[in-house]
Design a protein around this motif. Structure first.
Motif, short mmCIF file in Angstrom:
data_model
loop_
_atom_site.label_atom_id
_atom_site.label_comp_id
_atom_site.label_asym_id
_atom_site.label_seq_id
_atom_site.Cartn_x
_atom_site.Cartn_y
_atom_site.Cartn_z
N GLN A 56 27.16 61.00 27.97
CA GLN A 56 28.09 61.54 26.96
C GLN A 56 27.88 63.11 27.00
OE1 GLN A 56 28.79 58.80 23.51
NE2 GLN A 56 26.86 58.23 24.35
N MET A 57 26.87 63.65 27.10
CA MET A 57 26.66 64.99 27.11
C MET A 57 27.14 65.70 28.30
SD MET A 57 25.71 66.14 24.09
CE MET A 57 24.82 65.75 22.62
N TYR A 58 26.64 64.92 29.39
CA TYR A 58 27.15 65.67 30.79
C TYR A 58 28.45 65.86 30.88
CZ TYR A 58 22.25 65.49 32.69
OH TYR A 58 21.04 65.88 33.09
N TYR A 59 29.38 64.52 30.34
CA TYR A 59 30.67 64.39 30.47
C TYR A 59 31.27 65.56 29.50
CZ TYR A 59 35.09 62.20 29.84
OH TYR A 59 36.62 62.03 29.75
N MET A 60 30.77 65.64 28.27
CA MET A 60 31.54 66.78 27.28
C MET A 60 31.09 68.26 28.29
SD MET A 60 31.03 65.43 23.67
CE MET A 60 29.63 64.28 23.74
N ARG A 61 29.95 68.38 28.75
CA ARG A 61 29.75 69.75 29.22
C ARG A 61 30.69 70.01 30.49
NH1 ARG A 61 23.72 71.38 31.51
NH2 ARG A 61 24.35 70.18 33.25
N ALA A 62 30.97 68.90 31.30
CA ALA A 62 31.75 69.03 32.45
C ALA A 62 33.31 69.52 31.96
CB ALA A 62 31.96 67.67 33.21
N MET A 63 33.72 68.70 30.84
CA MET A 63 34.94 68.91 30.45
C MET A 63 35.23 70.39 29.56
SD MET A 63 36.98 66.40 31.09
CE MET A 63 36.24 66.63 32.59
N GLN A 64 34.09 71.08 29.24
CA GLN A 64 34.32 72.24 28.59
C GLN A 64 34.34 73.08 29.78
OE1 GLN A 64 34.29 73.90 25.34
NE2 GLN A 64 35.44 74.78 26.75
N TYR A 65 33.80 72.99 30.85
CA TYR A 65 33.70 74.05 31.98
C TYR A 65 35.09 73.64 32.68
CZ TYR A 65 29.33 75.89 32.01
OH TYR A 65 27.83 76.67 31.66
N PHE A 66 35.61 72.59 32.66
CA PHE A 66 36.92 72.51 33.15
C PHE A 66 37.94 73.18 32.34
CE2 PHE A 66 40.58 69.38 34.08
CZ PHE A 66 40.92 70.13 35.35
N ASP A 67 38.00 72.96 31.23
CA ASP A 67 38.98 73.83 30.32
C ASP A 67 38.91 75.33 30.41
OD1 ASP A 67 40.74 71.84 29.74
OD2 ASP A 67 40.08 71.84 27.57
N LEU A 68 37.51 75.76 30.65
CA LEU A 68 37.32 77.27 30.89
C LEU A 68 37.89 77.56 32.08
CD1 LEU A 68 33.75 77.69 29.39
CD2 LEU A 68 35.73 78.80 28.58
N MET A 69 37.70 76.76 33.08
CA MET A 69 38.16 77.03 34.43
C MET A 69 39.64 77.11 34.61
SD MET A 69 37.93 74.55 37.80
CE MET A 69 39.31 73.91 38.06
N ARG A 70 40.49 76.16 33.73
CA ARG A 70 41.77 76.36 33.57
C ARG A 70 42.34 77.38 33.16
NH1 ARG A 70 43.84 69.87 32.67
NH2 ARG A 70 42.59 70.26 30.78
N ASP B 237 31.98 72.80 41.68
CA ASP B 237 30.62 71.78 41.98
C ASP B 237 29.76 71.65 40.82
OD1 ASP B 237 31.55 72.27 44.63
OD2 ASP B 237 29.96 73.88 45.05
N GLN B 238 29.73 72.62 39.86
CA GLN B 238 28.92 71.97 38.74
C GLN B 238 29.62 71.23 37.89
OE1 GLN B 238 25.95 73.22 37.64
NE2 GLN B 238 26.12 71.54 36.03
N ILE B 239 30.87 71.05 37.58
CA ILE B 239 31.44 70.17 36.86
C ILE B 239 31.44 68.60 37.57
CG2 ILE B 239 33.98 69.45 36.34
CD1 ILE B 239 34.79 72.36 36.07
N ILE B 240 31.60 68.72 39.00
CA ILE B 240 31.49 67.24 39.81
C ILE B 240 30.04 66.99 39.44
CG2 ILE B 240 31.74 66.24 41.75
CD1 ILE B 240 34.26 67.16 40.46
N LYS B 241 29.10 67.65 39.73
CA LYS B 241 27.78 67.14 39.44
C LYS B 241 27.51 66.64 38.04
CE LYS B 241 22.95 69.23 39.42
NZ LYS B 241 22.25 70.49 39.94
N ASP B 242 28.04 67.13 37.08
CA ASP B 242 27.75 66.52 35.65
C ASP B 242 28.66 65.29 35.74
OD1 ASP B 242 26.22 68.66 34.82
OD2 ASP B 242 27.82 69.67 33.65
N LEU B 243 29.87 65.20 36.22
CA LEU B 243 30.63 63.96 36.28
C LEU B 243 29.96 62.85 36.92
CD1 LEU B 243 34.24 65.43 36.21
CD2 LEU B 243 33.03 64.28 34.23
#
Length: 657
Positions: free
Chosen positions: A150-164, A197-203
């Motif tokens: 769950q933590m990896y998922y949330m970290r990925a989603m936070q980076y995704f919104d920062l990226m967008r 790459d980091q987001i995908i690694k986390d997901l």
């Protein structure tokens, strides 16, 4: 996101876990210095940590049109054709290029105290991921793995919104202590490809650790959700905003397609899929409450409680007109949205295909009647299940206006009703709605896959996936469900984007589609490749407007206080659930033609100081600059191209690769 807060709010969870006052979790979390081994002494305490992350990430998500983790406002949706009203980023009278005008989402400088900002949320994930297997080694391994997932998922989603929002941003995956002079934590903005790459690694990590379902904890992230988000991320990365070679190279589209198909297979195996086989069931799926719904990949669970630890859905209150128990004029549908939806047979709404924009409700896509309400349509509630909406006006000889049923704030002949709950109580003006919000639906995943096929020129596969979306709501399969023949990949991409506008209307997705395809117009910044509007055969959004109108009685009346149609309308109703619905629509069509005209609003829906304006979205707005606070706190960071830094210098960070 599946947030477990209908019944497991943080305070309730702590009470159930019998945590003592001296160990109060929220008090401990006010300062980073309070972190110690006690956070991981018991499973209940570690679970409280995870649940607090859900809360910090998603507590503000109370409306389907809202976007951006942590803040969740409808500002982005108001930049599209879905919602009227001029905003700064589409106001032709404003030009935003300076850092003080840029988006403040990036947050403030990391300090010893905890603020609910992006990098603080990332830090919270990092702390848990570093400590749980060390300080919590006594805890059950399956519990630890699922908590980490769950933590990896949330970290990925936070980076995704920062990226967008910003494109490339610093990547931090370890715990950093706040410091003004530690050069090792002065990380530069990473390239967008590195962020992806980091987001995908986390997901991928999340998918390997999370279960396919949570039988007793519905609302948490799953393996399939992680894979579906991977599809969404890679689709964004393949799109023109970040991919200058989108039209020549297939590599990113193939990666996004692979991720989409992998997510589809996993979710199917876990019991997910398109919900229902009729338009009525399509509407009903949004109301499945705190129980598994095959359509809901991620869902925000809401409650009807009145205490601060319950998340209420604010959508119901916002869309209801005064006459239906609401507090205002509802959510007025711009004419551009009313005219968007297909005809009943799936063809586009043109005069040649039989569309009349005055009696706009005749022979439309079945989803139209579940997305919009209009005068004469049934829209009930718990207390008044057979209520009919009437939202028109009339004028007397002195040009004084009266309004039907007290609906004085109307600005359109149609209003958004999608995701309404007709069993909801209007006792408190729908203030405490408990209707859950689907953040990611299975239909979106299928549309992601369809778009990848389209970009790869596989038009038959595109049609197959679009057909699944339309078949589910009862559109006839003739002529490829009304879509017709797709001659090339550009027509196929446009067909997918069109279907997304219809199927996902008012679900917070349209701005992201406009952004990643750069659809405001063909203009682009130096060093950025644009021109997608022309390639897709679309009309630029810039230069258009969201249009409102009055539905008005067609004769002058003797009194502004007496409704001239009270008796005539008494037996008029259009109920999409009625067996004779088509006949009801014909009766309503006759009623409109006999009694109404359409007149312009006194103040245009899109206006600046009362004067009509057209949309003007400048190309530097697609990706925001860092604001003055972020640049002052982090002077080593480069400013985004198209934006000035805090000293007036031109930005140099290019997000398109």
């Amino acid at each position: 996101m599946k947030t477990p807060f209908k019944h497991i709010t943080l305070s309730l969870l702590l009470a159930a876990g019998a945590v003592s006052c001296s160990d109060d979790f929220l008090k401990d979390k006010k300062q980073y210095s309070f972190y110690d081994d006690t956070f991981y002494q018991t499973q209940e305490r570690a679970q409280a940590y995870v649940d607090n992350q859900y809360y910090d990430f998603y507590n503000a998500y109370k409306s389907p049109t809202s976007t951006i983790i942590g803040s969740y406002t409808d500002a982005n949706s108001r930049l599209t054709e879905e919602l009227g009203g001029t905003q700064d980023f589409i106001n032709p009278n404003k030009t935003l290029v300076n850092s003080q005008d840029a988006n403040g989402y990036y947050g403030v400088k990391l300090a010893t105290s905890i603020n609910n900002t992006p990098y603080n949320r990332i830090r919270e994930c990092n702390v848990f991921l570093e400590d749980i297997d060390v300080k919590g080694s006594n805890l059950d391994k399956t519990f630890r793995d699922q908590a980490k997932g769950q933590m990896y998922y949330m970290r990925a989603m936070q980076y995704f919104d920062l990226m967008r929002v910003y494109g490339g941003v610093p990547i931090v995956t370890t715990v950093q202590d706040a410091s003004a002079d530690d050069a090792s934590i002065q990380l530069p903005r990473a390239k967008v490809s590195e962020v992806v790459d980091q987001i995908i690694k986390d997901l991928d990590m999340a998918a390997s650790l999370l279960p396919g379902n949570w039988p007793t904890q519905y609302g948490r992230f799953t393996r399939g959700a992680a894979l579906a988000q991977k599809s969404r991320v890679l689709l964004t990365f393949a799109s023109p905003l970040f991919n200058k070679n989108w039209d020549g190279s297939t590599e990113r589209w193939e990666a996004a397609l692979k991720a989409g198909l992998e997510a589809e297979n996993q979710l199917t195996a876990d019991g997910y899929g398109l919900y229902g086989s009729t338009a009525k069931q399509w509407e009903q799926m949004f109301l499945i409450d705190n129980a598994f719904c095959s359509e809901a990949i991620t869902v925000q669970l809401c409650g009807t409680g009145v205490t601060s630890n319950v998340i209420n859905n604010s959508w119901e209150k916002g869309i209801r007109l005064l006459s239906l128990g609401g507090t205002g004029g509802g959510v007025a549908a711009p004419k551009e949205m009313i005219d968007l939806f297909p005809m009943k047979d799936g063809r586009r709404p043109t005069a040649a295909n039989g569309y009349n924009d005055f009696t706009f409700f005749v022979d439309r896509d079945p989803r139209f009647y579940r997305t919009f309400a209009f005068s004469g349509s049934k829209w009930g509630s718990k207390e008044t299940p057979n209520s009919v909406l009437w939202a028109y006006r009339w004028v007397d000889g002195s040009n004084k206006a009266g309004f039907s049923d007290g609906n004085t704030a109307i600005s359109s002949p149609a209003f958004v009703r999608k995701m309404t709950n007709t069993a909801a109580s209007k006792e408190t003006n729908f203030q405490y709605s408990g209707t859950d919000i689907m953040e990611y639906r299975y239909a979106e995943l299928l549309l992601n896959i369809a778009e990848c096929y389209a970009a790869l020129g596989q038009t038959n596969n595109t049609l197959a996936y679009l057909g699944r979306i339309r078949n589910r709501v009862g559109i006839d399969s003739k002529n490829n469900y009304g879509i017709g023949t797709l001659a090339n990949k550009y027509q196929a991409i446009e067909a997918v984007l069109y279907e997304r506008r219809v199927e996902l209307a008012y679900e917070g997705k349209r701005f992201w589609d406009v952004q990643r395809w750069m659809l405001y117009d063909n203009e682009a910044l130096p060093g950025v490749v644009g021109g997608t509007v022309s390639k897709l055969g679309l009309t630029p959004i810039n230069g258009t407007k969201r249009t409102g109108n009055f539905l008005q009685y067609n004769s002058t009346t003797s009194s502004s206080t007496t409704d001239p149609l009270t008796s005539a309308r008494a037996n008029v109703i259009a109920d999409p659930d009625a067996a004779n619905f088509e006949a009801q629509l014909k009766t309503l069509e006759t009623f409109y033609n006999a009694n109404f005209i359409r007149t312009p609003l006194l103040t245009p829906m899109d206006n600046f100081s009362g004067v009509a304006v057209n949309i003007k979205f400048n190309p530097n707005y697609y990706i925001n600059g860092l604001n003055t606070t972020a640049l002052t706190s982090n002077p080593w960071l480069l400013q985004t191209i198209g934006w000035n830094d805090n000293f007036g210098g031109l930005g140099t960070f290019n997000y398109q690769e």
